[in-house]
Motif scaffolding. Structure first.
Motif, PDB file in Angstrom:
ATOM      1  N   LEU A 147       0.412  -1.736  -1.568  1.00 19.01           N
ATOM      2  CA  LEU A 147      -0.116  -3.130  -1.478  1.00 19.01           C
ATOM      3  C   LEU A 147      -1.612  -3.051  -2.309  1.00 19.01           C
ATOM      4  O   LEU A 147      -2.003  -4.104  -2.151  1.00 19.01           O
ATOM      5  CB  LEU A 147      -0.325  -3.589   0.065  1.00 19.01           C
ATOM      6  CG  LEU A 147       1.107  -4.010   0.578  1.00 19.01           C
ATOM      7  CD1 LEU A 147       0.577  -4.034   2.075  1.00 19.01           C
ATOM      8  CD2 LEU A 147       1.503  -5.197   0.060  1.00 19.01           C
ATOM      9  N   CYS A 174      -4.397  -5.017   2.887  1.00 19.28           N
ATOM     10  CA  CYS A 174      -2.791  -5.259   2.870  1.00 19.28           C
ATOM     11  C   CYS A 174      -2.548  -6.958   3.045  1.00 19.28           C
ATOM     12  O   CYS A 174      -1.534  -7.310   2.283  1.00 19.28           O
ATOM     13  CB  CYS A 174      -2.157  -4.655   4.084  1.00 19.28           C
ATOM     14  SG  CYS A 174      -2.189  -2.818   3.739  1.00 19.28           S
ATOM     15  N   PHE A 175      -3.574  -7.588   3.488  1.00 19.96           N
ATOM     16  CA  PHE A 175      -3.474  -9.027   3.828  1.00 19.96           C
ATOM     17  C   PHE A 175      -4.111 -10.263   3.209  1.00 19.96           C
ATOM     18  O   PHE A 175      -3.948 -11.190   3.421  1.00 19.96           O
ATOM     19  CB  PHE A 175      -2.939  -9.047   5.334  1.00 19.96           C
ATOM     20  CG  PHE A 175      -1.706  -8.347   5.870  1.00 19.96           C
ATOM     21  CD1 PHE A 175      -0.324  -8.824   5.745  1.00 19.96           C
ATOM     22  CD2 PHE A 175      -1.945  -7.565   6.794  1.00 19.96           C
ATOM     23  CE1 PHE A 175       0.766  -8.333   6.367  1.00 19.96           C
ATOM     24  CE2 PHE A 175      -0.933  -6.644   6.879  1.00 19.96           C
ATOM     25  CZ  PHE A 175       0.621  -7.131   6.659  1.00 19.96           C
ATOM     26  N   PRO A 200      -4.970 -11.679  -2.683  1.00 14.18           N
ATOM     27  CA  PRO A 200      -5.035 -11.000  -4.032  1.00 14.18           C
ATOM     28  C   PRO A 200      -6.155 -10.902  -4.679  1.00 14.18           C
ATOM     29  O   PRO A 200      -6.652 -10.089  -5.396  1.00 14.18           O
ATOM     30  CB  PRO A 200      -3.618 -11.093  -4.413  1.00 14.18           C
ATOM     31  CG  PRO A 200      -2.764 -11.687  -3.550  1.00 14.18           C
ATOM     32  CD  PRO A 200      -3.596 -12.594  -2.600  1.00 14.18           C
ATOM     33  N   ASN A 259      -3.358  -6.722  -1.423  1.00 11.24           N
ATOM     34  CA  ASN A 259      -2.183  -7.376  -1.254  1.00 11.24           C
ATOM     35  C   ASN A 259      -1.604  -7.750  -2.606  1.00 11.24           C
ATOM     36  O   ASN A 259      -1.388  -8.791  -2.889  1.00 11.24           O
ATOM     37  CB  ASN A 259      -2.600  -8.790  -0.665  1.00 11.24           C
ATOM     38  CG  ASN A 259      -1.460  -9.421  -0.197  1.00 11.24           C
ATOM     39  OD1 ASN A 259      -0.234  -9.002  -0.216  1.00 11.24           O
ATOM     40  ND2 ASN A 259      -1.849 -10.987   0.224  1.00 11.24           N
ATOM     41  N   MET A 283       0.893 -10.069  -3.932  1.00 13.82           N
ATOM     42  CA  MET A 283       1.187 -11.177  -2.535  1.00 13.82           C
ATOM     43  C   MET A 283       2.554 -10.355  -1.678  1.00 13.82           C
ATOM     44  O   MET A 283       2.938 -11.064  -0.648  1.00 13.82           O
ATOM     45  CB  MET A 283       1.359 -12.339  -2.807  1.00 13.82           C
ATOM     46  CG  MET A 283       0.202 -13.235  -3.426  1.00 13.82           C
ATOM     47  SD  MET A 283       0.531 -14.959  -3.913  1.00 13.82           S
ATOM     48  CE  MET A 283       1.489 -14.833  -5.362  1.00 13.82           C
ATOM     49  N   GLY A 336       2.139  -8.403   0.773  1.00 11.68           N
ATOM     50  CA  GLY A 336       1.857  -8.429   2.123  1.00 11.68           C
ATOM     51  C   GLY A 336       2.192  -9.692   2.735  1.00 11.68           C
ATOM     52  O   GLY A 336       2.866  -9.990   4.053  1.00 11.68           O
ATOM     53  N   TRP A 337       1.945 -11.036   2.074  1.00  6.99           N
ATOM     54  CA  TRP A 337       2.132 -12.207   2.541  1.00  6.99           C
ATOM     55  C   TRP A 337       3.727 -12.504   2.573  1.00  6.99           C
ATOM     56  O   TRP A 337       4.125 -13.250   3.482  1.00  6.99           O
ATOM     57  CB  TRP A 337       1.559 -13.315   1.515  1.00  6.99           C
ATOM     58  CG  TRP A 337       0.103 -13.175   1.752  1.00  6.99           C
ATOM     59  CD1 TRP A 337      -0.593 -12.767   2.711  1.00  6.99           C
ATOM     60  CD2 TRP A 337      -0.666 -13.991   1.053  1.00  6.99           C
ATOM     61  NE1 TRP A 337      -1.998 -13.005   2.721  1.00  6.99           N
ATOM     62  CE2 TRP A 337      -2.122 -13.835   1.428  1.00  6.99           C
ATOM     63  CE3 TRP A 337      -0.630 -14.869  -0.205  1.00  6.99           C
ATOM     64  CZ2 TRP A 337      -3.420 -14.389   0.916  1.00  6.99           C
ATOM     65  CZ3 TRP A 337      -1.740 -15.537  -0.667  1.00  6.99           C
ATOM     66  CH2 TRP A 337      -3.032 -15.489  -0.114  1.00  6.99           C
ATOM     67  N   SER A 342      -1.857 -17.572  -4.341  1.00  7.59           N
ATOM     68  CA  SER A 342      -3.134 -16.966  -4.020  1.00  7.59           C
ATOM     69  C   SER A 342      -4.307 -18.031  -4.534  1.00  7.59           C
ATOM     70  O   SER A 342      -3.908 -18.985  -5.354  1.00  7.59           O
ATOM     71  CB  SER A 342      -3.396 -15.574  -4.670  1.00  7.59           C
ATOM     72  OG  SER A 342      -3.666 -15.949  -6.207  1.00  7.59           O
TER      73      SER A 342
END
Length: 249
Positions: free
Chosen positions: A98, A199-200, A203, A208, A211, A213-214, A242
């Motif tokens: 990520l 991670c979240f 970006p 992330n 994306m 993680g999303w 994003s």
């Protein structure tokens, strides 16, 4: 206290690696999250993919440019630690894939990393930290290698087995590792926070990646509007976007 009891905060059960990132007050993608962070990450099972020696097999793409960590071994220790905190499993990528290590590097190189917007003059009372975030993180990742080599015949942190890495991180989390001007628990808390942010977060900030993680959490990201879905009776899975993606429109 038995060795098992000493490791109970992280290694009591395989699911315990998620326990130490639950119920933490974190800032992710510009949103302040309290206990909700547990529901954000806890749904990912504890089936990290291992290499032959038991450590995570995830590899870092070193073609990306680092801004803060000059020494390769420092960045490798950081990367290995983030993967233990948020490992890859069958539901999706871990911290390394990520881009969390590069997110952390970017943040530490920024004014945020040097606490540029904080009041920095003393006197410092008991419990206050005189070091800035970049100093804490640099000292911490170097201490990871120092402890690893001391306890495992010169082996650096990234080359330890998963359980050995967890044991060392547990000692940091418990504040048992000697550090200068900061408690090791403070370093661990900062490392954990930055890992989850990487991670979240959006970006746009360097983590992330793609994306992913999303997408794991079916989070739509920074949508401009949801009016097109208001009349829908069924659940609509929206492709995330994003903050940087809006520049294209």
């Amino acid at each position: 206290m038995s060795e098992q009891e000493k490791k109970s905060s992280i290694l009591d059960k395989r699911s315990s690696r998620r326990k130490f990132i639950k119920n933490s007050g974190l800032t992710v993608g510009g949103l302040v999250l309290g206990g909700a962070i547990g529901s954000l990450v806890a749904g990912k099972p504890e089936n990290i993919t291992k290499a032959v020696d038991g450590a995570s097999h995830a590899t870092v793409d070193y073609s990306e440019t680092r801004q803060f960590f000059v020494r390769q071994k420092d960045f490798e220790a950081l990367s290995a630690a983030t993967e233990i905190i948020y490992p890859e499993d069958e539901h999706g990528p871990g911290a390394i894939s990520l881009g969390a290590p590069f997110f952390i590097d970017k943040q530490l190189a920024s004014p945020w990393g040097s606490n540029a917007d904080d009041y920095r003059k003393g006197p410092f009372q008991k419990g206050e930290i005189a070091l800035d975030k970049s100093e804490i993180m640099l000292q911490g990742v170097r201490k990871l290698n120092e402890v690893a080599k001391k306890e495992h015949d010169g082996t650096v942190f990234k080359d330890l087995t998963e359980e050995q890495q967890i044991a060392i991180l547990t000692s940091f989390e418990a504040g048992k590792v000697e550090m200068e001007l900061v408690n090791s628990a403070a370093f661990f808390g900062l490392l954990r926070t930055l890992t989850l942010q990487g991670c979240f977060a959006d970006p746009l900030y360097g983590g992330n990646k793609n994306m992913a993680g999303w997408k794991m959490k079916e989070f739509p990201g920074a949508q401009m509007s949801y009016t097109a879905y208001l009349d829908k009776d069924e659940f609509v899975l929206i492709d995330p976007i994003s903050l940087g993606g809006h520049k294209q429109h």
